[in-house]
Write a protein that holds these residues in place. Structure first.
Motif, short mmCIF file in Angstrom:
data_model
loop_
_atom_site.label_atom_id
_atom_site.label_comp_id
_atom_site.label_asym_id
_atom_site.label_seq_id
_atom_site.Cartn_x
_atom_site.Cartn_y
_atom_site.Cartn_z
N UNK A 1 -12.05 5.22 48.90
CA UNK A 1 -12.22 4.35 47.72
C UNK A 1 -12.28 5.13 46.43
N UNK A 2 -12.65 6.43 46.54
CA UNK A 2 -12.77 7.24 45.33
C UNK A 2 -11.71 8.35 45.28
N UNK B 1 -11.31 11.00 46.98
CA UNK B 1 -11.94 12.32 46.95
C UNK B 1 -11.13 13.32 47.77
N UNK C 1 -12.48 16.52 48.53
CA UNK C 1 -13.32 17.55 49.14
C UNK C 1 -14.39 17.01 50.07
N UNK C 2 -14.10 15.93 50.72
CA UNK C 2 -15.07 15.40 51.67
C UNK C 2 -15.70 14.11 51.23
N UNK C 3 -16.49 13.50 52.12
CA UNK C 3 -17.03 12.17 51.85
C UNK C 3 -18.13 12.19 50.80
N UNK C 4 -18.24 11.11 50.03
CA UNK C 4 -19.33 10.99 49.07
C UNK C 4 -20.61 10.66 49.85
N UNK C 5 -21.70 10.50 49.11
CA UNK C 5 -22.99 10.25 49.77
C UNK C 5 -23.14 8.85 50.33
N UNK C 6 -22.14 8.01 50.14
CA UNK C 6 -22.28 6.62 50.59
C UNK C 6 -21.69 6.34 51.96
N UNK C 7 -21.14 7.39 52.59
CA UNK C 7 -20.51 7.19 53.91
C UNK C 7 -21.57 7.10 55.00
N UNK C 8 -21.55 6.02 55.75
CA UNK C 8 -22.54 5.88 56.82
C UNK C 8 -21.96 5.12 58.00
N UNK D 1 -19.03 3.09 51.49
CA UNK D 1 -20.15 2.42 50.81
C UNK D 1 -19.71 1.09 50.20
N UNK E 1 -12.87 9.82 55.04
CA UNK E 1 -13.30 11.19 55.33
C UNK E 1 -13.94 11.31 56.72
N UNK F 1 -23.13 10.14 56.63
CA UNK F 1 -22.30 10.63 57.73
C UNK F 1 -20.98 11.18 57.18
N UNK G 1 -19.76 23.87 50.22
CA UNK G 1 -18.65 23.81 49.27
C UNK G 1 -19.19 23.68 47.84
#
Lengths: 225, 310
Positions: free
Chosen positions: A156-157, A159, A161-168, A173, A182, B167, B178
């Motif tokens: 959605x963003x 990105x 370099x990896x998932x944001x903090x909203x991935x669960x 998110x 990611x 996660x 990183x």
């Protein structure tokens, strides 16, 4: 393939209000596959317009809704086939993608060409009745670094370099109905034994290849005549 | 000293740092910022000013940072990648530095669909890790992202966020590494309710030796009610709240007091974990409670440094 969906009929009826002779033109390629604008859909839409106009008491010998379908609206060579029908109409309702609508508008200068579809994305049929976006056409593919899963189109963003903090729990998110791109990339890289590659910091993307001002062009010198 | 900010001094001295979070108003009312900032004065080493948090339009972080700095607080300017491209971000970093702002927290930002302008177009030109690298390049190499040299550099203490509860869990420390590689000086984490899981994450941090390369401030939120605790558990993405805490809040005769108690207990537990350099207090819409929590957690008085100390 290009995936599109039909605009709401009410919106289409508003768009064609004031015209008496409408030609509904379907496209036989991508939008046929996603069942948004092929021959069948062109026939259905033409019928819906006739019924709506009949309800309003607008039908008369001077009013006509006809239909035609070309192989590909986005190529000149197929558009010549419908030139006569287009000439006999007040307005053309294109059931092609945005490229099809614009190709017709250029081909039939002076004719009103209206879009009956909303063009959505480049994607594929996931299962019967479901199409999903896979590619954002960004012009600088990163799939070699992300396990064949596009973070530009599917995160959605966007990105890198990896998932944001909203991935669960593997979900984005934004909605529980959206897979976290990611998480998919992580799982695939893990199964490929390539997790280490995700430790590299990817630099800012070169968006010049995506939105560099004006329409992008692909030129093949060897193909030019 | 990379920036000479008060936060940097506290951490470099080895003191257990305390930062607080201040959400600017959805208006131009500076008094709201003044009131919240005053509640923090003397109780925190630096105050984070959020950047249109949850994608809701608010007074700009830079403006509110300048107001807080004028009151003698050390502001941490939060900057998200959602609303600006690299040109606007670098311009804002220069402007913030000129206004005396010495800390920046580099964030991806909540998606605009959560906020009050869900139909807006997002930017995400660069991501938070690339933003960290960009600020470091401006500070340490005196160069803009395009490589051009600048005449004077913005001295920023560079922060980043980490979420030990999101996660894929296994990838979280890689992502932290990183951020450190890109140039993060300090990290503020998502609010900790689930201390055991946070400890497991810290073990992974130790394994990578990251606690020796970056200051880690653990986030805490004082919760006012059982409803709020349930909301944290069920509706906030990337949050882990144990059932036990929800039960405690539900059974409490004075939920506010229980919320404070849980927050203080959490701080005391976090303080015992190796590699935790401080706490980041996020009393959402309850800034006035900060002094109570800081005092009851035994974190007073806050250290004071001379202007030219270190």
């Amino acid at each position: 393939m290009i995936v599109a969906e039909q605009k709401p009929v009410a919106e289409i009826l508003r768009m064609i209000d004031g015209y008496r002779r409408i030609l509904v033109v379907g496209c036989g390629t991508c939008v046929t596959v996603c069942m948004a604008g092929g021959e069948k859909e062109a026939g259905i839409l033409a019928s819906l317009i006739r019924m709506a106009w009949a309800r309003e008491g607008r039908l008369s010998p001077l009013i006509d809704v006809s239909e035609a379908t070309v192989e590909r609206q986005c190529e000149w060579e197929f558009l010549g086939d419908i030139a006569e029908k287009v000439a006999a109409s007040d307005a053309v309702l294109s059931m092609g993608c945005g490229a099809g609508v614009q190709a017709m508008a250029r081909m039939f200068e002076g004719k009103v060409v209206l879009p009956a579809l909303n063009t959505k994305f480049i994607g594929m049929p996931e299962r019967q009745g479901l199409w999903t976006e896979l590619c954002a056409g960004c012009g600088d593919c990163v799939l070699d670094r992300t396990g064949g899963i596009c973070p530009i189109a599917r995160c959605s963003k966007s990105l890198l370099n990896g998932p944001c903090g909203g991935s669960q729990n593997g979900k984005c998110e934004v909605s529980k109905d959206i897979d976290c791109a990611w998480q998919l990339i992580f799982d695939r890289m893990k199964s490929l034994g390539r997790l280490e590659a995700l430790g590299t910091v990817l630099p800012p993307k070169d968006w010049f290849k995506n939105r560099d001002g004006g329409p992008r062009k692909v030129v093949r010198e060897d193909m030019l005549l | 000293m990379r920036s000479g900010s008060n936060l940097e001094k506290v951490l470099a001295h080895g003191d257990f740092a305390v930062t607080g979070e201040l959400g600017p108003p959805q208006s131009n009312d500076r008094e709201v910022v003044v009131k919240k900032a005053k509640a923090y004065k003397g109780y925190v080493d630096a105050v984070n000013i959020t950047d249109n948090q949850t994608a809701i339009v608010r007074m700009s972080s830079i403006a509110a940072c300048a107001i807080a700095a004028g009151l003698g607080l050390d502001p941490v300017m939060q900057m998200t990648c959602r609303d600006r491209n690299r040109i606007a971000m670098q311009s804002d970093i220069l402007g913030a530095s000129a206004l005396g702002i010495k800390n920046i927290l580099c964030l991806t930002g909540d998606h605009q669909s959560f906020g009050n302008h869900p139909t807006s177009k997002n930017v995400y030109d660069i991501d938070s890790i690339q933003l960290i690298g960009m600020v470091k390049g401006m500070r340490d190499d005196k160069r803009f992202l395009n490589g051009e040299e600048m005449k004077s550099e913005p001295r920023m203490f560079i922060g980043a966020a980490a979420n030990p509860f999101a996660d894929p869990f296994e990838y979280r420390v890689v992502r932290l590494a990183k951020k450190v590689a890109a140039g993060a000086d300090f990290i503020q984490t998502q609010a900790v309710f689930d201390v055991p899981r946070f400890r497991r994450w810290m073990e992974m941090v130790w394994d990578h030796g990251l606690h020796e390369r970056v200051y880690i401030l653990a986030g805490v939120i004082p919760v006012k009610s059982a409803g709020a605790m349930r909301y944290m558990k069920n509706d906030v993405p990337g949050m882990s709240v144990p059932d036990e805490l929800v039960r405690r809040m539900e059974q409490a005769s004075d939920p506010k007091e229980e919320g404070i108690r849980i927050c203080v207990e959490t701080i005391l537990q976090l303080r015992e974990i190796e590699g935790v350099s401080g706490i980041h207090l996020m009393p959402i819409m309850w800034e006035s409670i900060a002094p109570v929590i800081v005092e009851r957690a035994g974190l007073l008085p806050r250290p004071v440094y001379d202007q030219d100390d270190m």
